[in-house]
Design an enzyme around this catalytic site. Structure first.
Site, PDB file in Angstrom:
ATOM      1  N   TYR A   1       0.828  -1.204   0.000  1.00 46.90           N
ATOM      2  CA  TYR A   1       0.000   0.000   0.000  1.00 46.90           C
ATOM      3  C   TYR A   1       0.857   1.246   0.000  1.00 46.90           C
ATOM      4  O   TYR A   1       2.054   1.198   0.278  1.00 46.90           O
ATOM      5  CB  TYR A   1      -0.963   0.007   1.189  1.00 46.90           C
ATOM      6  CG  TYR A   1      -0.339   0.377   2.511  1.00 46.90           C
ATOM      7  CD1 TYR A   1      -0.514   1.653   3.055  1.00 46.90           C
ATOM      8  CD2 TYR A   1       0.423  -0.547   3.239  1.00 46.90           C
ATOM      9  CE1 TYR A   1       0.042   2.002   4.276  1.00 46.90           C
ATOM     10  CE2 TYR A   1       0.985  -0.209   4.456  1.00 46.90           C
ATOM     11  CZ  TYR A   1       0.804   1.061   4.969  1.00 46.90           C
ATOM     12  OH  TYR A   1       1.363   1.404   6.172  1.00 46.90           O
TER      13      TYR A   1
ATOM     14  N   ARG B   1       8.383   3.988  -4.728  1.00 51.54           N
ATOM     15  CA  ARG B   1       8.417   3.001  -3.639  1.00 51.54           C
ATOM     16  C   ARG B   1       7.398   1.888  -3.876  1.00 51.54           C
ATOM     17  O   ARG B   1       7.671   0.712  -3.589  1.00 51.54           O
ATOM     18  CB  ARG B   1       8.166   3.666  -2.287  1.00 51.54           C
ATOM     19  CG  ARG B   1       8.321   2.689  -1.120  1.00 51.54           C
ATOM     20  CD  ARG B   1       8.241   3.372   0.228  1.00 51.54           C
ATOM     21  NE  ARG B   1       6.958   4.019   0.442  1.00 51.54           N
ATOM     22  CZ  ARG B   1       6.669   4.746   1.529  1.00 51.54           C
ATOM     23  NH1 ARG B   1       7.591   4.938   2.457  1.00 51.54           N
ATOM     24  NH2 ARG B   1       5.487   5.308   1.676  1.00 51.54           N
TER      25      ARG B   1
ATOM     26  N   ARG C   1      -8.060 -20.640  -1.678  1.00 49.57           N
ATOM     27  CA  ARG C   1      -6.963 -20.355  -0.753  1.00 49.57           C
ATOM     28  C   ARG C   1      -5.829 -21.348  -0.951  1.00 49.57           C
ATOM     29  O   ARG C   1      -6.057 -22.556  -0.968  1.00 49.57           O
ATOM     30  CB  ARG C   1      -7.471 -20.413   0.683  1.00 49.57           C
ATOM     31  CG  ARG C   1      -6.426 -20.075   1.733  1.00 49.57           C
ATOM     32  CD  ARG C   1      -7.023 -20.155   3.133  1.00 49.57           C
ATOM     33  NE  ARG C   1      -6.052 -19.778   4.158  1.00 49.57           N
ATOM     34  CZ  ARG C   1      -5.174 -20.617   4.713  1.00 49.57           C
ATOM     35  NH1 ARG C   1      -5.163 -21.891   4.338  1.00 49.57           N
ATOM     36  NH2 ARG C   1      -4.331 -20.196   5.641  1.00 49.57           N
TER      37      ARG C   1
ATOM     38  N   LYS D   1       6.589  -2.047   1.952  1.00 50.18           N
ATOM     39  CA  LYS D   1       5.406  -1.441   2.587  1.00 50.18           C
ATOM     40  C   LYS D   1       4.201  -2.353   2.392  1.00 50.18           C
ATOM     41  O   LYS D   1       3.318  -2.110   1.561  1.00 50.18           O
ATOM     42  CB  LYS D   1       5.146  -0.045   2.025  1.00 50.18           C
ATOM     43  CG  LYS D   1       4.201   0.799   2.890  1.00 50.18           C
ATOM     44  CD  LYS D   1       4.153   2.220   2.375  1.00 50.18           C
ATOM     45  CE  LYS D   1       3.178   3.091   3.164  1.00 50.18           C
ATOM     46  NZ  LYS D   1       3.621   3.327   4.554  1.00 50.18           N
TER      47      LYS D   1
ATOM     48  N   GLU E   1      11.854   2.246  14.457  1.00 49.03           N
ATOM     49  CA  GLU E   1      10.962   3.295  13.956  1.00 49.03           C
ATOM     50  C   GLU E   1       9.703   3.337  14.802  1.00 49.03           C
ATOM     51  O   GLU E   1       9.518   2.526  15.707  1.00 49.03           O
ATOM     52  CB  GLU E   1      10.623   3.048  12.488  1.00 49.03           C
ATOM     53  CG  GLU E   1      10.011   1.691  12.206  1.00 49.03           C
ATOM     54  CD  GLU E   1       9.940   1.355  10.725  1.00 49.03           C
ATOM     55  OE1 GLU E   1      10.106   2.252   9.895  1.00 49.03           O
ATOM     56  OE2 GLU E   1       9.722   0.182  10.400  1.00 49.03           O
TER      57      GLU E   1
END
Length: 287
Positions: free
Chosen positions: A33, A52, A101, A151, A183
């Protein structure tokens, strides 16, 4: 007001948006995301987020479903349709689903990624009362997976960290690994000592923040000293000031760590100045 959202090529009322229950983003957190801020109905640092995003997709061997130009067009259209002056555009791309799945990745030649985008209106984003007050943080152990530079949508532990902070009467948490701060739960962390900005160097251990890159560049252009190295939570408590950076909060001063006030317990001059410079420069460059 019902928002208009974007799902796989269609602009829809949010009440009509649907994604398959077999989507790997839902079943496996197999997705990435980006969040791009909006100021004055324009996008902040869009190119950085697009670069990114492409890197995150590549690191996970996921197909790039749209060009940068197409992504920009959708972002702008959502801002326009939802009349966003200050706020955010959230973008999520998952590997999609081949109908069931399975731990094994579906064939990328026959499976299209799922692309979802929506806006959030955040009036007062630039002139934030929270930034004027400063944030209080706690330290917590960093137990996330080892590829924090990608990310992904694996945000359960950061969410738990936010809740730990809330229960402690604070605003956020800084994660610590092997004695060193990595972070914040959704931001990069900095301390200031003797007018020198200190932050952890880029690696797989932290997210390569788009706001981080801009702030460090602007700090150097303003003739401020920047040192990229690890620092301990004890060192942070003894710092003159501290702050975090993120796309959704820009530069956020930190005034307390684990109950220890930094300086006089109010936002420091370096953090305040970097916030002013960042917002000013990003407004000029917004698209």
């Amino acid at each position: 007001m019902t928002r208009t959202v974007y799902v796989n090529g269609d602009y829809l009322p949010e009440t009509e948006a649907r994604v398959s229950i077999f989507d790997r983003g839902f079943l496996m957190a197999d997705g990435v995301y980006e969040v791009t801020s909006v100021l004055g109905a324009k996008l902040i640092d869009f190119d950085g987020h697009a670069v990114r995003l492409a890197r995150s997709l590549s690191e996970l061997d996921m197909k790039q479903p749209m060009s940068k130009e197409e992504l920009l067009e959708v972002h702008r259209e959502l801002v326009k349709r939802n009349e966003i002056d200050e706020g955010l555009v959230y973008l999520q791309i998952t590997r999609g689903s081949d109908g069931d799945r399975d731990f094994v990745f579906p064939d990328p030649e026959t499976t299209e990624p799922t692309v979802v985008m929506f806006t959030q209106s955040k009036p007062g984003l630039a002139d934030s009362p929270a930034a004027r007050k400063g944030a209080k943080v706690i330290s917590i152990e960093d137990i996330r997976w080892g590829r924090r530079d990608i990310k992904t949508v694996q945000l359960l532990y950061p969410s738990m960290g936010k809740m730990m902070a809330k229960k402690a009467g604070c605003d956020d948490a800084w994660m610590v690994e092997d004695g060193f701060v990595t972070e914040g739960t959704s931001n990069n962390a900095y301390i200031v000592k003797g007018n020198k900005i200190i932050t952890r160097a880029l690696s797989n251990d932290i997210l390569h923040g788009i706001t981080r890159a801009a702030v460090l560049r602007l700090a150097r252009e303003a003739q401020m000293q920047v040192e990229e190295r690890n620092f301990t939570i004890e060192e942070a408590k003894e710092a003159d000031e501290a702050f975090t950076t993120s796309a959704s909060a820009f530069v956020m001063p930190v005034v307390e760590i684990d109950g220890v006030a930094l300086g006089d317990g109010t936002p420091g001059k370096v953090a305040k100045r970097m916030r002013e410079i960042y917002i000013e420069e990003m407004r000029k460059a917004a698209v």
